[in-house]
Design a protein around this motif. Structure first.
Motif, PDB file in Angstrom:
ATOM      1  N   GLU A  74       0.809  -1.224   0.000  1.00 58.06           N
ATOM      2  CA  GLU A  74       0.000   0.000   0.000  1.00 58.06           C
ATOM      3  C   GLU A  74       0.836   1.266   0.000  1.00 58.06           C
ATOM      4  OE1 GLU A  74       1.288   0.005   4.136  1.00 58.06           O
ATOM      5  OE2 GLU A  74       0.843  -1.549   2.668  1.00 58.06           O
ATOM      6  N   THR A  75       2.167   1.143   0.217  1.00 60.02           N
ATOM      7  CA  THR A  75       3.034   2.325   0.221  1.00 60.02           C
ATOM      8  C   THR A  75       3.793   2.486  -1.091  1.00 60.02           C
ATOM      9  OG1 THR A  75       4.911   1.113   1.180  1.00 60.02           O
ATOM     10  CG2 THR A  75       3.331   2.102   2.710  1.00 60.02           C
ATOM     11  N   ALA A  76       3.496   1.647  -2.102  1.00 61.30           N
ATOM     12  CA  ALA A  76       4.199   1.730  -3.383  1.00 61.30           C
ATOM     13  C   ALA A  76       4.090   3.143  -3.953  1.00 61.30           C
ATOM     14  CB  ALA A  76       3.623   0.719  -4.357  1.00 61.30           C
ATOM     15  N   PRO A  77       5.190   3.676  -4.496  1.00 61.10           N
ATOM     16  CA  PRO A  77       5.172   5.059  -4.982  1.00 61.10           C
ATOM     17  C   PRO A  77       4.328   5.262  -6.232  1.00 61.10           C
ATOM     18  CG  PRO A  77       7.278   4.003  -5.464  1.00 61.10           C
ATOM     19  CD  PRO A  77       6.532   3.059  -4.592  1.00 61.10           C
ATOM     20  N   VAL A  78       4.132   4.181  -7.015  1.00 59.80           N
ATOM     21  CA  VAL A  78       3.331   4.289  -8.236  1.00 59.80           C
ATOM     22  C   VAL A  78       2.382   3.107  -8.298  1.00 59.80           C
ATOM     23  CG1 VAL A  78       5.098   5.536  -9.535  1.00 59.80           C
ATOM     24  CG2 VAL A  78       5.078   3.031  -9.581  1.00 59.80           C
ATOM     25  N   SER A  79       1.366   3.243  -9.130  1.00 60.11           N
ATOM     26  CA  SER A  79       0.418   2.145  -9.316  1.00 60.11           C
ATOM     27  C   SER A  79       1.002   1.130 -10.293  1.00 60.11           C
ATOM     28  CB  SER A  79      -0.908   2.680  -9.858  1.00 60.11           C
ATOM     29  OG  SER A  79      -1.516   3.530  -8.906  1.00 60.11           O
ATOM     30  N   ILE A  80       0.830  -0.145  -9.979  1.00 62.84           N
ATOM     31  CA  ILE A  80       1.390  -1.235 -10.771  1.00 62.84           C
ATOM     32  C   ILE A  80       0.292  -2.240 -11.104  1.00 62.84           C
ATOM     33  CG2 ILE A  80       3.007  -3.189 -10.752  1.00 62.84           C
ATOM     34  CD1 ILE A  80       4.480  -0.612 -10.956  1.00 62.84           C
ATOM     35  N   THR A  81       0.348  -2.759 -12.325  1.00 61.63           N
ATOM     36  CA  THR A  81      -0.544  -3.850 -12.717  1.00 61.63           C
ATOM     37  C   THR A  81       0.242  -5.156 -12.721  1.00 61.63           C
ATOM     38  OG1 THR A  81      -1.909  -2.424 -14.105  1.00 61.63           O
ATOM     39  CG2 THR A  81      -1.977  -4.796 -14.555  1.00 61.63           C
ATOM     40  N   ILE A  82      -0.297  -6.157 -12.065  1.00 66.54           N
ATOM     41  CA  ILE A  82       0.274  -7.501 -12.144  1.00 66.54           C
ATOM     42  C   ILE A  82      -0.545  -8.275 -13.159  1.00 66.54           C
ATOM     43  CG2 ILE A  82       0.767  -9.651 -10.928  1.00 66.54           C
ATOM     44  CD1 ILE A  82       1.110  -8.088  -8.377  1.00 66.54           C
ATOM     45  N   GLN A  83       0.111  -8.638 -14.252  1.00 62.21           N
ATOM     46  CA  GLN A  83      -0.568  -9.362 -15.329  1.00 62.21           C
ATOM     47  C   GLN A  83      -0.334 -10.858 -15.149  1.00 62.21           C
ATOM     48  OE1 GLN A  83       0.042  -7.868 -19.349  1.00 62.21           O
ATOM     49  NE2 GLN A  83       0.080  -9.962 -20.157  1.00 62.21           N
ATOM     50  N   MET A  84      -1.397 -11.597 -14.925  1.00 60.97           N
ATOM     51  CA  MET A  84      -1.292 -13.031 -14.699  1.00 60.97           C
ATOM     52  C   MET A  84      -1.270 -13.750 -16.035  1.00 60.97           C
ATOM     53  SD  MET A  84      -1.231 -12.517 -11.498  1.00 60.97           S
ATOM     54  CE  MET A  84      -0.801 -14.205 -11.161  1.00 60.97           C
ATOM     55  N   ASP A  85      -0.090 -14.173 -16.463  1.00 59.90           N
ATOM     56  CA  ASP A  85       0.054 -14.924 -17.707  1.00 59.90           C
ATOM     57  C   ASP A  85       0.249 -16.413 -17.453  1.00 59.90           C
ATOM     58  OD1 ASP A  85      -0.303 -12.895 -19.467  1.00 59.90           O
ATOM     59  OD2 ASP A  85       1.606 -13.140 -20.505  1.00 59.90           O
ATOM     60  N   ALA A  86       0.344 -16.779 -16.179  1.00 62.26           N
ATOM     61  CA  ALA A  86       0.441 -18.193 -15.821  1.00 62.26           C
ATOM     62  C   ALA A  86      -0.944 -18.727 -15.500  1.00 62.26           C
ATOM     63  CB  ALA A  86       1.354 -18.360 -14.609  1.00 62.26           C
ATOM     64  N   PRO A  87      -1.234 -19.984 -15.829  1.00 64.87           N
ATOM     65  CA  PRO A  87      -2.528 -20.562 -15.430  1.00 64.87           C
ATOM     66  C   PRO A  87      -2.699 -20.488 -13.919  1.00 64.87           C
ATOM     67  CG  PRO A  87      -1.355 -22.008 -16.954  1.00 64.87           C
ATOM     68  CD  PRO A  87      -0.391 -20.938 -16.562  1.00 64.87           C
ATOM     69  N   MET A  88      -3.931 -20.410 -13.473  1.00 65.69           N
ATOM     70  CA  MET A  88      -4.193 -20.176 -12.060  1.00 65.69           C
ATOM     71  C   MET A  88      -3.636 -21.282 -11.174  1.00 65.69           C
ATOM     72  SD  MET A  88      -7.739 -19.103 -10.159  1.00 65.69           S
ATOM     73  CE  MET A  88      -8.165 -20.734  -9.577  1.00 65.69           C
ATOM     74  N   ASP A  89      -3.564 -22.518 -11.698  1.00 69.97           N
ATOM     75  CA  ASP A  89      -3.078 -23.616 -10.866  1.00 69.97           C
ATOM     76  C   ASP A  89      -1.574 -23.574 -10.649  1.00 69.97           C
ATOM     77  OD1 ASP A  89      -2.263 -24.282 -13.402  1.00 69.97           O
ATOM     78  OD2 ASP A  89      -3.133 -26.293 -13.416  1.00 69.97           O
ATOM     79  N   ARG A  90      -0.896 -22.628 -11.313  1.00 67.61           N
ATOM     80  CA  ARG A  90       0.554 -22.494 -11.140  1.00 67.61           C
ATOM     81  C   ARG A  90       0.923 -21.480 -10.065  1.00 67.61           C
ATOM     82  NH1 ARG A  90       3.058 -26.809 -13.566  1.00 67.61           N
ATOM     83  NH2 ARG A  90       2.522 -26.985 -15.774  1.00 67.61           N
ATOM     84  N   VAL A  91      -0.047 -20.714  -9.566  1.00 67.67           N
ATOM     85  CA  VAL A  91       0.257 -19.657  -8.596  1.00 67.67           C
ATOM     86  C   VAL A  91      -0.681 -19.768  -7.400  1.00 67.67           C
ATOM     87  CG1 VAL A  91       1.025 -18.092 -10.423  1.00 67.67           C
ATOM     88  CG2 VAL A  91      -1.324 -17.989  -9.629  1.00 67.67           C
ATOM     89  N   LYS A  92      -0.324 -19.094  -6.329  1.00 67.28           N
ATOM     90  CA  LYS A  92      -1.214 -18.982  -5.180  1.00 67.28           C
ATOM     91  C   LYS A  92      -2.158 -17.813  -5.443  1.00 67.28           C
ATOM     92  CE  LYS A  92       1.959 -20.984  -1.797  1.00 67.28           C
ATOM     93  NZ  LYS A  92       2.724 -20.772  -0.532  1.00 67.28           N
ATOM     94  N   ALA A  93      -3.234 -18.135  -6.131  1.00 62.57           N
ATOM     95  CA  ALA A  93      -4.128 -17.093  -6.635  1.00 62.57           C
ATOM     96  C   ALA A  93      -4.686 -16.224  -5.515  1.00 62.57           C
ATOM     97  CB  ALA A  93      -5.262 -17.736  -7.428  1.00 62.57           C
ATOM     98  N   ASP A  94      -5.074 -16.843  -4.409  1.00 65.43           N
ATOM     99  CA  ASP A  94      -5.669 -16.070  -3.313  1.00 65.43           C
ATOM    100  C   ASP A  94      -4.714 -15.007  -2.785  1.00 65.43           C
ATOM    101  OD1 ASP A  94      -7.959 -17.517  -3.535  1.00 65.43           O
ATOM    102  OD2 ASP A  94      -7.556 -18.846  -1.843  1.00 65.43           O
ATOM    103  N   ASP A  95      -3.431 -15.325  -2.762  1.00 59.17           N
ATOM    104  CA  ASP A  95      -2.450 -14.347  -2.275  1.00 59.17           C
ATOM    105  C   ASP A  95      -2.430 -13.105  -3.157  1.00 59.17           C
ATOM    106  OD1 ASP A  95      -1.707 -15.842  -0.130  1.00 59.17           O
ATOM    107  OD2 ASP A  95       0.203 -16.512  -0.932  1.00 59.17           O
TER     108      ASP A  95
END
Length: 789
Positions: free
Chosen positions: A491-512
């Motif tokens: 929440e203290t990041a100096p700029v807004s960032i988009t995280i683009q999910m290019d990996a299938p959902m089963d490869r990441v901890k989606a809830d996190d």
């Protein structure tokens, strides 16, 4: 955006002769040369020339050679307002690749590096994707001439100009060509390629870029046809694979081979074998250990066996190790080792000879290679085909500048000794990409394209792409800001960032990632790649769809850091903010005004607890989970919803204030988050209901809570009835009097009496807490006496 001094020095010195000004060589003695790496070396050299003040915009520059490096150099210099003339003996640029059926892959020789199966070269201009050499060349030829038309006064093309001599003339250089023309220029870049393969007698000659008649997928007319392949570079290793594998196609076979392994097993095994080895190390004995074991255990040799050709008799000759670290691409070496091991297991005979071939003599019954032996016995038999891969004859190619070439070779070989990192094939860094991309956009893009691409630099700088890397079977990221750095800022990041999910959902901890986005308060947003949209649909139904997965930033492993821990740290920071506001106003959400001495003591306790929680992420996680929610078995972690932080801060104040009258400690316990006394368990929470939808007031029995004390800021109505205060089982006691049982817990809650005590003074507050816990102890003593009676 200046080039780092060490890169500037390396890029300049690796292309120049000490003491000689105005002359540059591109990729002449580098190892593992590829079309892509030559383009990157060109970008690096031109940028280094510019930043060191050597790219003279007042004089003229000659680029000799219109291959990948030369064309890229010429166009890059012209974009920097230099006056450039490109010379080549051919009628067209990129003539060598113009009709080639060979598949051109930008990164595959970089394996085991991350992203080595990426099919996009990702260059600021003259970019291309996996295709045949002919198709790539056709695209780039069209682009080059389109740009040249817009740079008429800066970029000139001279076809049918073969260099015959190069000599210094004062502070300038004179170039003479076979058509009698002569040019005097300020600077010269030699990008002349590498020449023809070194020849020996009657050996077969195979052009790398042309369709071969021998060694292709065709069935041998007279089996078994005998082949001798000599060499240990990528050319020789590719020939070995081509001769041994049915219908061999390099890229397809490579991807099939990598798919035999899971979760980066091959990469980890190879990196371990290569660790601390010098550039000439013999890898084959090392591979016979762990790599061979992996190939056997995973049935990979069995998978390769049906692919083996049996209509050829192959002899492999080298004057040193076949698999020599630094001599060829590591993936080629792994594949050749695996194919040879499969052949050995299947009884397919592949002979190994040694020695330097001095001549190849043609006899009526075949070709004889002179100078080789097997196990010390000279080999004089005849072969149907002899293929020599001993490297190109560079000296012949650079004969017009022979003395300069020899001086550069000596200097470069010396640099190899002190800078072995120069052997590593380069990749284009984001800063150099941006350097040229912005100039390309400004000078060559038309209005519509310029408008379309104007925001691309800013977009890529504000996007982190999370993908699944097929080459290493690992989760990777690409972005200007590292994911770990962003997560730690949240929440203290100096700029807004988009995280683009290019990996299938089963490869990441989606809830996190979802929690992270919510916890950031709008600083972090999520999008999904078009190719994985369906897998994310249920979790992110309204996320924007990104139709491009390109990025100028390098691949990096996501690593094993815990996003959940950073979300907890963010929550603690946000609770800090709320407590600071309470300190200023003297008023807490839901609890009203708090006496100053109570508030000061409460916040002093928080300083100690803060340090304790930060020292143990696991303890902090459990404490905060119960602070925000209450479950029948466990509490759910904070979902990132900022609107709940104020309520959680109120609960924290109530917990800390309770500590002033009954010392508490944050603790990870089964149904709570605090301990007190010797073995007392407590639960402090802002929850207003039980997970699943039940109200807190529905839990009215001690065993439902299963703790000794409750500190609840979310409800003023919770009542817990002790076991002796009710009759169960139609009037019979619910528990045997001889068995210990949960007694009614101490309760500090958000009701009028407790709020009034908070707003009185510290002494009154402490007395109220002590009395509540004193009553609990008396109930505990009474129950103990009951059991012992």
């Amino acid at each position: 955006m200046n080039l780092a001094e060490d890169n500037l020095n390396n890029w300049m010195t690796s292309a120049t002769i000490p003491g000689v000004e105005g002359l540059y060589f591109v990729g002449t003695f580098d190892r593992r040369i590829t079309f892509y790496s030559q383009q990157v070396r060109a970008f690096q050299l031109v940028r280094a020339m510019h930043e060191s003040g050597m790219a003279d915009t007042n004089g003229s520059i000659a680029v000799v050679g219109a291959g990948a490096a030369g064309v890229t150099c010429a166009l890059a210099l012209a974009l920097l307002d230099c006056r450039v003339t490109l010379f080549d003996p051919a009628d067209e640029v990129l003539q060598l690749q113009s009709d080639s059926p060979r598949l051109l892959h930008p990164h595959i020789y970089e394996w085991p590096s991350l992203g080595s199966l990426e099919r996009d070269a990702a260059l600021p201009f003259l970019n291309w994707e996996l295709e045949t050499g002919g198709a790539v060349a056709a695209k780039l030829v069209q682009e080059f001439h389109g740009h040249r038309a817009r740079l008429q006064q800066k970029l000139f093309w001279k076809e049918r100009h073969r260099l015959t001599s190069l000599a210094p003339e004062g502070s300038e250089w004179r170039l003479t060509f076979d058509n009698g023309s002569s040019y005097v220029v300020k600077q010269v870049i030699l990008a002349m390629g590498f020449g023809e393969e070194k020849k020996a007698g009657a050996a077969d000659i195979y052009d790398y870029w042309k369709q071969r008649g021998v060694g292709t997928a065709a069935v041998e007319p007279n089996a078994p046809a005998s082949y001798l392949v000599s060499g240990n570079g990528d050319g020789a290793l590719t020939d070995i694979l081509n001769l041994m594998i049915k219908g061999f196609e390099h890229v397809q076979f490579t991807e099939t081979f990598l798919n035999y392994f899971g979760q980066g097993v091959l990469r980890a095994t190879v990196l371990a074998a290569h660790k601390d080895k010098n550039s000439e190390a013999d890898l084959e004995p090392l591979y016979e250990g762990e790599l061979h074991k992996v190939l056997l255990e995973r049935g990979i040799l069995d998978s390769l066996t049906p692919l083996l050709r049996r209509d050829r008799l192959l002899t492999i000759n080298t004057s040193g190790p076949l698999l020599s670290f630094g001599r060829a691409a590591q993936l080629n070496q792994c594949m050749v080792f695996a194919v040879l091991a499969a052949a050995r297991q299947a009884g397919v005979n592949v002979r190994r000879s040694a020695g330097k071939i001095s001549d190849v003599i043609k006899h009526d019954d075949g070709l004889e290679a002179v100078g080789i032996s097997i196990a010390g016995t000279p080999l004089s038999e005849r072969f149907n085909h002899v293929i020599l891969r001993h490297g190109p004859d560079k000296k012949a190619r650079y004969l017009p500048a022979e003395k300069l070439f020899e001086a550069f070779e000596a200097a470069y070989m010396e640099r190899f000794k002190t800078h072995p990192d120069l052997l590593v094939p380069p990749s284009l860094n984001a800063e150099t990409y941006t350097f040229f991309y912005e100039r390309h956009l400004a000078k060559l893009a038309d209005g519509a394209v310029k408008q379309q691409l104007a925001g691309q630099t800013a977009h890529e700088a504000s996007t982190i792409i999370i993908g699944w890397d097929r080459a290493t079977q690992s989760l990777v990221e690409r972005g200007k800001i590292a994911l770990r750095e962003l997560v730690e800022q949240c929440e203290t990041a100096p700029v807004s960032i988009t995280i683009q999910m290019d990996a299938p959902m089963d490869r990441v901890k989606a809830d996190d990632f979802v929690r992270l986005s919510k916890a950031s308060g709008g600083k972090i947003s999520l999008s999904v790649g078009a190719l994985v949209k369906s897998s994310w649909q249920a979790t992110l139904p309204f996320a924007p769809v990104a139709h491009s997965s390109s990025s100028r930033y390098p691949y990096c492993e996501v690593g094993s850091f815990c996003i959940s821990e950073s979300i907890d740290a963010s929550l603690v920071r946000q609770l800090d903010v709320m407590l600071s506001k309470t300190k200023v106003t003297g008023k807490c959400f839901g609890l009203g005004h708090i006496a100053q001495d109570v508030l000061q003591a409460t916040l002093a306790t928080w300083d100690d607890w803060h340090a304790t929680l930060d020292a143990s992420p696991a303890l902090r996680h459990d404490f905060l989970a119960w602070l925000g929610s209450i479950g029948t078995i466990k509490a759910d972690p904070w979902d990132g919803d900022a609107s709940t932080v104020e309520r959680m801060a109120s609960a924290l104040v109530l917990i800390l204030a309770t500590h002033l009258g009954e010392p508490l400690k944050p603790a990870g316990v089964q149904r709570g988050n605090l301990t007190f006394d010797v073995d007392g368990l407590a639960l402090g929470s802002a929850a207003t209901e039980i997970l699943g939808g039940n109200l807190l007031t529905d839990w009215s029995r001690p065993e439902q809570w299963d703790v000794d004390a409750l500190i609840l800021s979310g409800s003023a109505e919770v009542q817990v009835t002790g076991p002796d205060d009710t009759v169960l089982n139609a009037g019979d006691p619910g528990l045997s009097l001889s068995v210990a049982r949960r007694i009614r817990p101490a309760i500090v809650r958000n009701d009028l009496n407790w709020r009034s005590a908070l707003n009185t003074d510290l002494s009154t507050w402490r007395k109220a807490v002590e009395e509540e816990f004193g009553q609990w102890r008396r109930r505990q003593d009474d129950d103990r006496e009951r059991v012992l009676a």
